[in-house]
Motif scaffolding. Structure first.
Motif, PDB file in Angstrom:
ATOM      1  N   ARG A   1      36.801  -0.505  21.221  1.00 11.17           N
ATOM      2  CA  ARG A   1      37.374  -1.723  20.639  1.00 11.17           C
ATOM      3  C   ARG A   1      37.905  -2.683  21.699  1.00 11.17           C
ATOM      4  NH1 ARG A   1      37.617   2.507  17.420  1.00 11.17           N
ATOM      5  NH2 ARG A   1      37.501   2.267  15.147  1.00 11.17           N
ATOM      6  N   CYS A   2      37.728  -2.318  22.951  1.00 11.48           N
ATOM      7  CA  CYS A   2      38.256  -3.143  24.042  1.00 11.48           C
ATOM      8  C   CYS A   2      37.182  -3.379  25.099  1.00 11.48           C
ATOM      9  CB  CYS A   2      39.452  -2.456  24.716  1.00 11.48           C
ATOM     10  SG  CYS A   2      40.837  -2.065  23.620  1.00 11.48           S
ATOM     11  N   GLN A   3      37.331  -4.455  25.815  1.00 13.65           N
ATOM     12  CA  GLN A   3      36.504  -4.696  26.992  1.00 13.65           C
ATOM     13  C   GLN A   3      37.316  -4.312  28.226  1.00 13.65           C
ATOM     14  OE1 GLN A   3      34.315  -8.367  27.343  1.00 13.65           O
ATOM     15  NE2 GLN A   3      34.435  -8.769  25.130  1.00 13.65           N
TER      16      GLN A   3
ATOM     17  N   THR B   1      46.351  -8.470  19.349  1.00 12.90           N
ATOM     18  CA  THR B   1      45.320  -8.403  20.385  1.00 12.90           C
ATOM     19  C   THR B   1      45.885  -7.534  21.489  1.00 12.90           C
ATOM     20  OG1 THR B   1      44.415 -10.580  19.859  1.00 12.90           O
ATOM     21  CG2 THR B   1      43.976  -9.699  22.059  1.00 12.90           C
TER      22      THR B   1
ATOM     23  N   MET C   1      36.534 -16.356  28.513  1.00 19.35           N
ATOM     24  CA  MET C   1      37.190 -15.870  27.296  1.00 19.35           C
ATOM     25  C   MET C   1      38.322 -16.798  26.863  1.00 19.35           C
ATOM     26  SD  MET C   1      37.507 -11.776  27.994  1.00 19.35           S
ATOM     27  CE  MET C   1      36.073 -10.718  28.212  1.00 19.35           C
TER      28      MET C   1
ATOM     29  N   PRO D   1      39.184 -11.211  22.584  1.00 22.55           N
ATOM     30  CA  PRO D   1      38.997  -9.758  22.459  1.00 22.55           C
ATOM     31  C   PRO D   1      40.166  -8.971  23.042  1.00 22.55           C
ATOM     32  CG  PRO D   1      37.761 -10.577  24.332  1.00 22.55           C
ATOM     33  CD  PRO D   1      38.349 -11.784  23.664  1.00 22.55           C
ATOM     34  N   SER D   2      40.321  -7.742  22.584  1.00 28.39           N
ATOM     35  CA  SER D   2      41.270  -6.825  23.212  1.00 28.39           C
ATOM     36  C   SER D   2      40.699  -6.361  24.547  1.00 28.39           C
ATOM     37  CB  SER D   2      41.532  -5.624  22.297  1.00 28.39           C
ATOM     38  OG  SER D   2      42.285  -6.014  21.162  1.00 28.39           O
TER      39      SER D   2
END
Length: 313
Positions: A161-163, A141, A45, A56-57
């Motif tokens: 909305r998050c990983q 973020t 990432m 990503p968030s």
């Protein structure tokens, strides 16, 4: 009164050893190779973000002392974001508005903002929902840290909305690396035997912060403690503290346990697995850990009765 963030997150003396020895680079983080190795999820990432891809968030889920806050701070440095910390325990709506206002200033200046929310599961549903529009439009973020299972502790809308990345408890090699870093800081080896060092790692139970706090306690007390090691049973350790000496010097750590969360189910599961594999010693250990942790003995007996009926017959 809400604590000043500069006071919470800047390096002011006197500082605990665990704070002084925080890694200053992702490569210096121990015990999370599945995330930070060359092919680790988080490393990929970071490299993608450096190449211009959106970052990503994230939700960091892990036990205390596994590096959640440290990694979040280092992430911001690695990908060139402004680090804005928030505590879900201390901070409220006014503090969130301050962070979002600062994020707008950063955006206007061409900078991105990484908003770190410690103990994010402590936010109620309304507060979690309040994060959504700012995460969606890319104003911030989000990197949240939690010790609780996100599937139960966080809203589905926020999770979508998050990983979620799981941080492992630190294994013995990682803890020994941390101890070696502390020894380098002090300029001397920790004055304990190999057996005592193994005991120290076992007491830490995967918590790097606890490990360093214990090292600091040993180094602070060793000059004032009576020379216990000279009376150790081995007689070969010189001035080194034995495991028995270490036990006298340190108070026993409370076992990690909860009666309604993940530990409640995880320990019962591993007790069952120990019984199925006929490992009596392991079964007794996990049974004792549950009892010492405060588990309802009636619950344990009911589960053992069910195990006897279903698995043994």
């Amino acid at each position: 009164m809400t604590p000043n963030h500069d006071e919470l997150f800047t390096h002011n003396a006197p500082r605990p050893l665990a704070d002084m020895l925080r890694p200053d680079d992702l490569d210096a983080v121990f015990g999370q190779d599945h995330l930070l190795s060359k092919d680790g999820t988080l490393r990929r990432m970071v490299e993608a973000a450096k190449a211009g891809q959106p970052f990503p968030s994230l939700i960091f889920w892990g036990a205390p002392g596994t590096g959640k806050t440290t990694i979040a701070r280092l992430l911001a440095d690695a990908i060139g974001m402004q680090f804005e910390p928030v505590s879900a325990v201390f901070d409220g709506v006014a503090d969130l508005r301050r962070v979002f206002a600062k994020a707008r200033e950063n955006r206007a200046a061409g900078r991105k903002t990484l908003m770190f929310v410690d103990e994010v599961h402590r936010f109620n549903k309304a507060q979690q929902d309040g994060l959504l529009p700012h995460v969606e439009d890319g104003l911030v973020t989000l990197v949240g840290a939690t010790t609780e299972n996100p599937s139960f502790a966080l809203n589905g809308a926020l999770l979508s909305r998050c990983q979620v990345l799981v941080l492992n408890r630190l294994d013995e090699p990682a803890l020994n690396q941390i101890i070696a870093r502390a020894e380098s800081h002090y300029g001397q080896a920790l004055p304990i035997t190999d057996e005592a060092r193994a005991m120290l790692c076992a007491m830490a139970d995967g918590d790097g912060r606890y490990c360093l706090n214990t090292v600091e306690t040993i180094m602070a007390q060793i000059s004032n403690a009576s020379p216990m090691a000279s009376s150790s049973s081995s007689g070969e350790s010189g001035d080194l503290l034995s495991a028995e000496d270490l036990g006298k010097l340190l108070s026993q750590r409370a076992m990690a346990f909860d009666r309604a969360g993940d530990q409640h189910y995880n320990l019962m599961s591993v007790l069952h697995k120990s019984l199925r594999s006929s490992d009596a010693d392991a079964a007794l250990y996990w049974f004792a850990r549950m009892v010492i942790g405060g588990e309802d003995v009636h619950y344990i007996l009911r589960r053992l009765t069910r195990f006897a009926a279903e698995d043994i017959g």
